[in-house]
Write an enzyme that holds these catalytic residues in place. Structure first.
Site, mmCIF file in Angstrom:
data_model
loop_
_atom_site.group_PDB
_atom_site.id
_atom_site.type_symbol
_atom_site.label_atom_id
_atom_site.label_comp_id
_atom_site.label_asym_id
_atom_site.label_seq_id
_atom_site.Cartn_x
_atom_site.Cartn_y
_atom_site.Cartn_z
ATOM 1 N N SER A 62 57.512 29.849 58.971
ATOM 2 C CA SER A 62 56.528 29.020 58.281
ATOM 3 C C SER A 62 57.180 28.312 57.089
ATOM 4 O O SER A 62 58.197 27.638 57.235
ATOM 5 C CB SER A 62 55.343 29.896 57.848
ATOM 6 O OG SER A 62 54.315 29.124 57.290
ATOM 7 N N LEU A 63 56.603 28.468 55.901
ATOM 8 C CA LEU A 63 57.162 27.829 54.709
ATOM 9 C C LEU A 63 58.559 28.347 54.396
ATOM 10 O O LEU A 63 59.371 27.625 53.803
ATOM 11 C CB LEU A 63 56.229 28.061 53.518
ATOM 12 C CG LEU A 63 56.646 27.462 52.177
ATOM 13 C CD1 LEU A 63 56.718 25.942 52.251
ATOM 14 C CD2 LEU A 63 55.684 27.893 51.072
#
EC number: 3.1.1.-
Length: 933
Positions: A444-445
């Site tokens: 993800s991030l």
């Protein structure tokens, strides 16, 4: 090699050398020899031939972690531990712990009994400890001093090097993350309590039994009140009236643990003669082991495997959003991923590969200890409606907003970089001879953060991504200092002091050009472009805002100096340039000498105040004139008026440089990255919004008029893994090579082999259409070639056509970048997981983004890549096995595709095209059936 030291509060105890703490294969044999030859070991050997006698010592760790400030000697609170309360270490881990224990036995026992005495002082201490335990949950976070102590501890490595054992405190603690301490118990005496398993007895009771054993108390037997002819030994334990009964002769002695009738025998479960005791560990003889016993056995086998096989590949797992939540735990996610990969590696890899290399997955927690100043303000602004939902959003989605903010971006990048370097140095300290590879798994991030760090390993300073947007709207402004000259990033906090010398330099561009690099690295201002503004009035709107901020800042600073009386002769040196050449006090300031300055401070302050007032009036005139000019220019009315009408821009002096010329200072990693896995990554949309393409800066003609910025991560290979229904994931290949836009992502093989039914049908249709199109294109090419030969009068046209074809065969810039990122000519970056045969896309999208930690297809793909360079056997050539559906070793029962006989009770059995043998058999039977009359 230097000895390691363990910090014990204010006292330091010398530890064994680092090579003695390694559970390597060559070290295990040496540990066994050390244990056998150690003088302290002799007294623990069996001295009789009784079935109840033995010499096998096993170490255990408690399932429930210790509370903060809870001493290990205070648990367990029973004389015999309960079943499933303690887990055994692996045999090799126990050998390593026992060898270290015997080398310092006297000292460790002395410290242990001292700690036990502290726990037995009385109820006053218990009340204090209870009060501490009540206060602990109310704290928002664990004390940082505790973490500092954890950092200094170095113990005996266990469980593959992820944990270490502190023999002084009897703690088992994690090495690479901040976790709870678990009680470590030395099992020398065991009790059989109602079942077939021998459970360990705490050291306090075990030591008393050992003293009785060495004295051979069974030789002093006598008739007990119960009529039993035995020797009684009173013991000090948690139960009143606790005692042991020894019966038999030297080679037939037996022992029982019991309590007096006045004690609490009904509570602890003592019946008859008591609980049977034995000296030394003995395994379970249960014909049908329980699930807990099977799991314990499997974990011991895995620990023994980890202690034998060296680590050749290190993978740092960088998490994304959501780790600030209470229920989110990266350590558990990585633990699940580690178990899945271990099970898949056992089934899909050869014995030679498993015995040659081991992969160690280490979680990188960058969010738990990071506190941002804006979080408190966000909490104050949060509405009470659907409070839980808002808190969930604050713990997840807000991390993306914080990273996109120029104020908190630097703090987040620093947290990730420091954590990666800290973990690597920790590992290197315990493995100084490590020469293996290192990869990064970003989810993800975390994939975006890892990518940005990898892209700035050569150039450690970079403008914030929003700076390119500013240049787009203000193309005439001079660009900020180059990253090479920027010594430090711009601060995100307002400056409290404004130096007069800096103000003088800002108002005199000629002086700035003559300064050194440190001066050049200071924040640029639009005052440097005074001449350009005079030539082009349209630029006044862009420069006057920053001019107002600087002038107002200078005025405020003068007022501050006036009120404090801190101005001295050093503030305005002799010969210094005036702040404004048009100021009426300019000639007076140049004629001052030191004596007049020292004697007339009040007069000078008054002149400075007059100068500030005149500057403010000029600024007001410029603002009014600029507002009139901006009203005629429609192109800039959507940007400039908002800044001109905002008075806060004039007072908050640090907002202007922070908003428009922010710089991010990246830390250089202490290691080289082999492979970068971007899993469930929004990297594609981040790069698209920044107008960034992956390249080496030579693709201006390739990307045509897109005016894109190119950058390249510092890694050998890069993979983008995603689920087709993951709403957060995006592709990356179109930002590397335009020709890959119509290409479908590579399908990741199913962990049982092959492709699912609907995926296979879809690929069959697409392959059939693609092949048909290639055939038609080939026919068209042949027809064109024939017509050209027939119509041409010479072979010159044919040669020219061949040269044209050769030119067309030249690879594009994007394909070269694909090869650079994948390591192969036809490599791919985007890899897509297979959706299940029967599932709703929107329902699957809910958990698709967080399911990568538990997805077996993802784990197997990563494992196959990390072991790609290892041959199947000692004499087998090295082959790349990425995405290969063929079995690796036909002699092994667990091959790549032969999975029909395996037991998969926890998972559905989908329809696949993987089992070629079954497909052939079915086809043969169908043909025979059709041939029948």
């Amino acid at each position: 090699m230097e000895d390691r030291e363990t910090h014990l509060g204010t006292r330091e105890v010398n530890e064994t050398s680092p090579d003695l703490l390694k559970n390597t294969p060559s070290n295990i044999a040496r540990l066994e020899d050390v244990i056998e030859q150690c003088h302290g070991r002799q007294k623990y050997l069996a001295q009789t031939r009784s079935p109840s006698d033995g010499s096998d010592v096993r170490w255990y760790f408690c399932k429930v972690p210790l509370a903060e400030n809870e001493l290990a000697a205070s648990v367990p609170r029973t004389d015999v531990v309960g079943k499933s309360e303690y887990f055994r270490f692996g045999m090799r881990d126990s050998l390593a712990i026992e060898a270290s224990f015997l080398q310092r036995e006297d000292e460790l026992l002395s410290l242990w009994w001292k700690e036990y005495a502290e726990c037995s002082e009385g109820p006053k201490l218990q009340v204090n400890s209870k009060k501490k335990s009540i206060e602990t949950p109310s704290e928002a976070s664990v004390s940082s001093s505790l973490y500092e102590v954890e950092e200094e501890r170095v113990g005996v490595p266990v469980k593959g090097g992820l944990y270490e054992v502190d023999l002084v405190r009897r703690h088992c603690f994690p090495v690479y993350w901040n976790g709870d301490n678990r009680r470590v118990l030395r099992g020398h005496w065991f009790a059989r309590k109602g079942g077939l398993d021998w459970l360990p007895i705490p050291e306090t009771v075990s030591e008393q039994l050992e003293v009785a054993y060495r004295n051979k108390v069974w030789r002093r037997r006598s008739f007990q009140p119960s009529g039993l002819f035995a020797a009684r030994i009173d013991l000090q334990g948690s139960s009143l009236g606790l005692h042991a009964l020894f019966t038999g002769e030297d080679d037939t002695w037996e022992a029982w643990l019991n309590v007096d009738p006045s004690g609490f025998s009904g509570i602890v479960g003592y019946t008859g003669n008591g609980i049977k005791l034995r000296r030394g560990y003995a395994g379970s003889y249960s014909p049908k082991p329980t699930q807990e016993e099977l799991r314990q056995q499997k974990e011991e086998e895995m620990d023994d495997y980890c202690s034998q096989v060296p680590v050749r590949h290190l993978v740092f797992m960088v998490h994304g959003i959501g780790q600030k939540g209470e229920k989110s735990n990266l350590v558990d996610d990585v633990g699940n991923f580690r178990q899945i990969t271990a099970a898949l590696a056992e089934r899909h890899l050869t014995s030679h590969q498993l015995s040659t290399q081991r992969v160690l997955f280490i979680p990188c927690q960058w969010r738990k200890g990071l506190k941002l100043s804006g979080e408190a303000a966000v909490d104050k602004c949060t509405l009470d409606g659907v409070r839980r939902f808002r808190e969930m959003l604050s713990a997840t989605v807000h991390d993306v907003l914080y990273y996109m903010s120029p104020i908190y971006c630097q703090a987040i990048i620093d947290s990730v970089s420091k954590q990666l370097n800290r973990l690597y140095l920790k590992f290197l300290k315990r493995n100084p001879d490590y020469v293996g590879k290192i990869s990064i798994y970003g989810h993800s991030l975390g994939s975006v953060l890892s990518y940005d760090i990898l892209c700035h390993q050569h150039n450690l300073s970079s403008p914030f991504p929003m700076d390119s947007v500013y240049k787009k709207f203000f193309p005439d402004e001079e660009s900020p200092p180059t990253p090479a000259k920027a010594d430090k990033p711009c601060s995100s906090h307002p400056s409290s002091n404004f130096e007069p010398e800096k103000s003088d330099q800002l108002n005199n561009p000629e002086k700035i050009t003559g300064q050194d690099n440190n001066t050049m690295a200071k924040e640029p201002t639009v005052l440097e472009h005074h001449d350009v503004i005079q030539e082009d009035p349209s630029l006044i709107s862009d420069s006057v805002v920053a001019n107002v901020g600087l002038e107002r800042r200078g005025g405020q600073e003068d007022d501050h100096h006036d009120s404090s009386g801190a101005i001295s002769s050093q503030d305005v040196p002799d010969g210094a340039d005036c702040r404004t050449p048009d100021s009426p006090s300019c000639s007076q300031e140049q004629s001052w000498d030191k004596e007049s300055v020292n004697s007339n401070n009040e007069e000078r302050i008054k002149l400075l105040q007059d100068e500030v007032n005149s500057l403010r009036s000029k600024v007001a005139q410029l603002l009014s004139e600029n507002a009139r000019i901006l009203s005629d220019e429609k192109a800039k009315t959507s940007v400039a008026p908002k800044e001109l009408n905002n008075e806060k821009v004039q007072t908050e002096d640090a907002d202007a440089p922070t908003s428009f010329t922010p710089f991010i200072k990246y830390q250089k990693l202490e290691f080289k990255v082999d492979t970068f896995f971007a899993v469930g990554s929004p990297l594609g949309v981040f790069l698209a919004l920044r107008n960034i393409r992956l390249g080496i800066g030579k693709g201006k003609d390739y990307w045509e008029e897109e005016n894109a910025i190119e950058e390249m991560p510092a890694c050998r290979r890069m993979f983008n893994i995603f689920h087709p229904y993951d709403p957060v994931a995006y592709r990356v290949e179109p930002l590397v090579c335009k020709e890959y836009l119509p290409e479908r992502p590579v399908i990741i093989p199913y962990h049982r082999g092959g492709k699912r039914l609907h995926i296979g049908l879809q690929d069959f249709r697409e392959d059939f259409a693609a092949r048909s199109q290639r055939i038609m294109n080939h026919f068209d090419s042949v027809r064109t070639r024939v017509l050209t030969i027939c119509q041409s009068k010479s072979a010159d046209n044919l040669d020219e056509m061949e040269e044209t074809d050769d030119e067309k065969d030249d690879r594009s810039y994007g394909s070269l970048m694909i090869e650079r990122l994948t390591g192969t000519r036809d490599g791919r970056i985007d890899h897509m997981l297979q959706e299940k045969t029967f599932e709703h896309p929107y329902l699957q999208a809910i958990g698709a983004h967080t399911n990568y930690w538990r997805d077996q297809d993802t784990a197997l793909f990563i494992i196959k890549h990390l072991y790609r360079e290892l041959p199947d056997g000692p004499n087998s050539p090295t082959e790349s096995t990425e995405g290969d559906d063929s079995p690796k070793d036909s002699s092994r029962p667990h091959s790549w595709i032969d999975r029909r006989e395996a037991d998969y009770d926890d998972e559905e059995l989908p329809l696949t095209f993987s089992d070629k043998q079954i497909t052939r058999s079915f086809s043969a039977e169908a043909k025979k059936y059709l041939k029948k009359p």
